[in-house]
Scaffold this motif. Structure first.
Motif, PDB file in Angstrom:
ATOM      1  N   UNK A   1      21.083  -9.548 -32.919  1.00 44.85           N
ATOM      2  CA  UNK A   1      21.654  -8.234 -32.600  1.00 44.85           C
ATOM      3  C   UNK A   1      22.368  -7.656 -33.807  1.00 44.85           C
ATOM      4  N   UNK A   2      23.180  -8.469 -34.482  1.00 44.57           N
ATOM      5  CA  UNK A   2      23.945  -7.968 -35.626  1.00 44.57           C
ATOM      6  C   UNK A   2      23.041  -7.614 -36.797  1.00 44.57           C
ATOM      7  N   UNK A   3      21.955  -8.354 -36.991  1.00 45.67           N
ATOM      8  CA  UNK A   3      21.014  -8.004 -38.054  1.00 45.67           C
ATOM      9  C   UNK A   3      20.355  -6.662 -37.768  1.00 45.67           C
ATOM     10  N   UNK A   4      20.023  -6.415 -36.503  1.00 43.88           N
ATOM     11  CA  UNK A   4      19.440  -5.128 -36.124  1.00 43.88           C
ATOM     12  C   UNK A   4      20.437  -3.986 -36.311  1.00 43.88           C
ATOM     13  N   UNK A   5      21.734  -4.305 -36.181  1.00 44.97           N
ATOM     14  CA  UNK A   5      22.766  -3.278 -36.278  1.00 44.97           C
ATOM     15  C   UNK A   5      23.279  -3.073 -37.707  1.00 44.97           C
ATOM     16  N   UNK A   6      22.735  -3.822 -38.667  1.00 47.23           N
ATOM     17  CA  UNK A   6      23.256  -3.734 -40.039  1.00 47.23           C
ATOM     18  C   UNK A   6      23.297  -2.304 -40.581  1.00 47.23           C
ATOM     19  N   UNK A   7      22.220  -1.521 -40.454  1.00 50.01           N
ATOM     20  CA  UNK A   7      22.281  -0.155 -41.005  1.00 50.01           C
ATOM     21  C   UNK A   7      23.370   0.696 -40.356  1.00 50.01           C
ATOM     22  N   UNK A   8      23.492   0.614 -39.025  1.00 50.19           N
ATOM     23  CA  UNK A   8      24.506   1.427 -38.347  1.00 50.19           C
ATOM     24  C   UNK A   8      25.903   0.880 -38.575  1.00 50.19           C
ATOM     25  N   UNK A   9      26.036  -0.426 -38.758  1.00 51.55           N
ATOM     26  CA  UNK A   9      27.360  -1.023 -38.947  1.00 51.55           C
ATOM     27  C   UNK A   9      28.002  -0.557 -40.244  1.00 51.55           C
TER      28      UNK A   9
ATOM     29  N   UNK B   1      30.130 -12.603 -33.320  1.00 53.99           N
ATOM     30  CA  UNK B   1      29.959 -11.214 -33.746  1.00 53.99           C
ATOM     31  C   UNK B   1      31.144 -10.750 -34.591  1.00 53.99           C
ATOM     32  N   UNK B   2      32.354 -11.256 -34.306  1.00 57.69           N
ATOM     33  CA  UNK B   2      33.525 -10.891 -35.113  1.00 57.69           C
ATOM     34  C   UNK B   2      33.454 -11.534 -36.488  1.00 57.69           C
ATOM     35  N   UNK B   3      33.026 -12.795 -36.543  1.00 61.86           N
ATOM     36  CA  UNK B   3      32.838 -13.455 -37.838  1.00 61.86           C
ATOM     37  C   UNK B   3      31.810 -12.701 -38.675  1.00 61.86           C
ATOM     38  N   UNK B   4      30.748 -12.265 -38.036  1.00 60.28           N
ATOM     39  CA  UNK B   4      29.716 -11.487 -38.736  1.00 60.28           C
ATOM     40  C   UNK B   4      30.328 -10.213 -39.299  1.00 60.28           C
ATOM     41  N   UNK B   5      31.171  -9.544 -38.502  1.00 57.67           N
ATOM     42  CA  UNK B   5      31.802  -8.304 -38.944  1.00 57.67           C
ATOM     43  C   UNK B   5      32.734  -8.542 -40.125  1.00 57.67           C
ATOM     44  N   UNK B   6      33.494  -9.639 -40.077  1.00 56.71           N
ATOM     45  CA  UNK B   6      34.427  -9.959 -41.166  1.00 56.71           C
ATOM     46  C   UNK B   6      33.668 -10.170 -42.479  1.00 56.71           C
ATOM     47  N   UNK B   7      32.607 -10.972 -42.419  1.00 59.44           N
ATOM     48  CA  UNK B   7      31.806 -11.234 -43.621  1.00 59.44           C
ATOM     49  C   UNK B   7      31.137  -9.958 -44.104  1.00 59.44           C
ATOM     50  N   UNK B   8      30.619  -9.157 -43.179  1.00 60.40           N
ATOM     51  CA  UNK B   8      29.944  -7.915 -43.545  1.00 60.40           C
ATOM     52  C   UNK B   8      30.911  -6.941 -44.212  1.00 60.40           C
ATOM     53  N   UNK B   9      32.104  -6.784 -43.625  1.00 60.09           N
ATOM     54  CA  UNK B   9      33.092  -5.875 -44.215  1.00 60.09           C
ATOM     55  C   UNK B   9      33.522  -6.360 -45.588  1.00 60.09           C
ATOM     56  N   UNK B  10      33.726  -7.661 -45.733  1.00 59.64           N
ATOM     57  CA  UNK B  10      34.101  -8.208 -47.039  1.00 59.64           C
ATOM     58  C   UNK B  10      33.028  -7.890 -48.069  1.00 59.64           C
ATOM     59  N   UNK B  11      31.759  -8.063 -47.681  1.00 63.02           N
ATOM     60  CA  UNK B  11      30.655  -7.801 -48.600  1.00 63.02           C
ATOM     61  C   UNK B  11      30.579  -6.317 -48.945  1.00 63.02           C
TER      62      UNK B  11
END
Length: 255
Positions: free
Chosen positions: A39-47, A224-234
């Protein structure tokens, strides 16, 4: 209700059990983690755009607060002014909510799975090519995912606090007020105080909810929160153009 089941619930239900069937041990925990990553990979562009939209709304907040003060007795005019402000700066106020809106149905689906699907009451909803689990493993790292877990609830709340803090530390600080003990706080200062309060309130609410619902939902929220933390950091580290607001607001006198 049948249409909603067919269009929304059944596809995710089957995807979850398909992942469980191909992962070792028919583990419900691994299935939830795999579903979350998909789900999070699919949401990468919108995230990425959602993070930028949130930063832009933060930049516009002082101007919005000024409008609310000026037009507090004229709600229709206030709405028009705020809408015009969004159009002027090309800001979508719903842009930061899209990933959350997409994830809410998944949370509801997982909740229904725990209420009935695990017990086999809805295995008839499985597609012909998705095998029904023979020995579904609901224990994950010693935790029964069918019952609430205080440990996972606290962990999910702590991670949500970290994610919020990660965004807040990038937010510009409000201008310092003139030293005057009788001076009322500015709208920007009030907004900043509310944001700081919500940074503590929302994780506590997450913990409370986590202690009332099956631990499998907490697993989903943790991942999903861990994914968000790593994504925001990146994003903050490598793509500053995506997370830097493109709006520059000067607070105007609306009187």
């Amino acid at each position: 209700m049948e249409l909603l089941t067919t269009v929304f619930y059944q596809p995710f239900y089957n995807l979850l059990f398909f992942l469980i069937s191909v992962l070792p041990g028919e583990s419900l925990g691994l299935g939830i983690i795999a579903l979350t990553f998909l789900v999070r990979l699919l949401l990468l562009p919108t995230s990425a755009q959602a993070v930028r939209a949130q930063r832009e709304l933060q930049a516009l907040q002082p101007e919005i607060d000024a409008l609310r003060t000026t037009y507090k007795d004229q709600p229709e005019e206030l709405n028009k002014k705020i809408f015009a402000l969004y159009q002027e700066h090309k800001v979508n106020p719903l842009g930061s909510c899209l990933p959350l809106l997409i994830q809410l149905p998944i949370l509801l689906i997982l909740y229904r799975v725990f209420i009935s699907g695990i017990n086999g009451e809805h295995l008839d909803l499985l597609y012909s090519f998705v095998p029904a689990p023979e020995h579904l493993q609901t224990l994950f790292l010693g935790v029964d995912l069918h019952t609430p877990s205080i440990l996972l609830a606290v962990l999910s709340g702590a991670l949500q606090f970290i994610q919020t803090w990660q965004l807040m530390r990038k937010q510009p600080k409000p201008a310092a007020a003139v030293t005057d003990v009788k001076k009322e706080p500015t709208a920007e200062e009030t907004t900043a105080r509310i944001s700081r309060s919500m940074a503590y309130i929302m994780p506590l609410l997450t913990i409370y909810i986590g202690t009332r619902f099956p631990a499998g939902l907490a697993i989903y929220w943790i991942v999903t929160t861990l994914f968000s933390i790593v994504q925001q950091w990146w994003l903050f580290r490598t793509k500053p153009s995506l997370v830097t607001p493109h709006v520059t607001v000067q607070i105007r006198d609306h009187k």
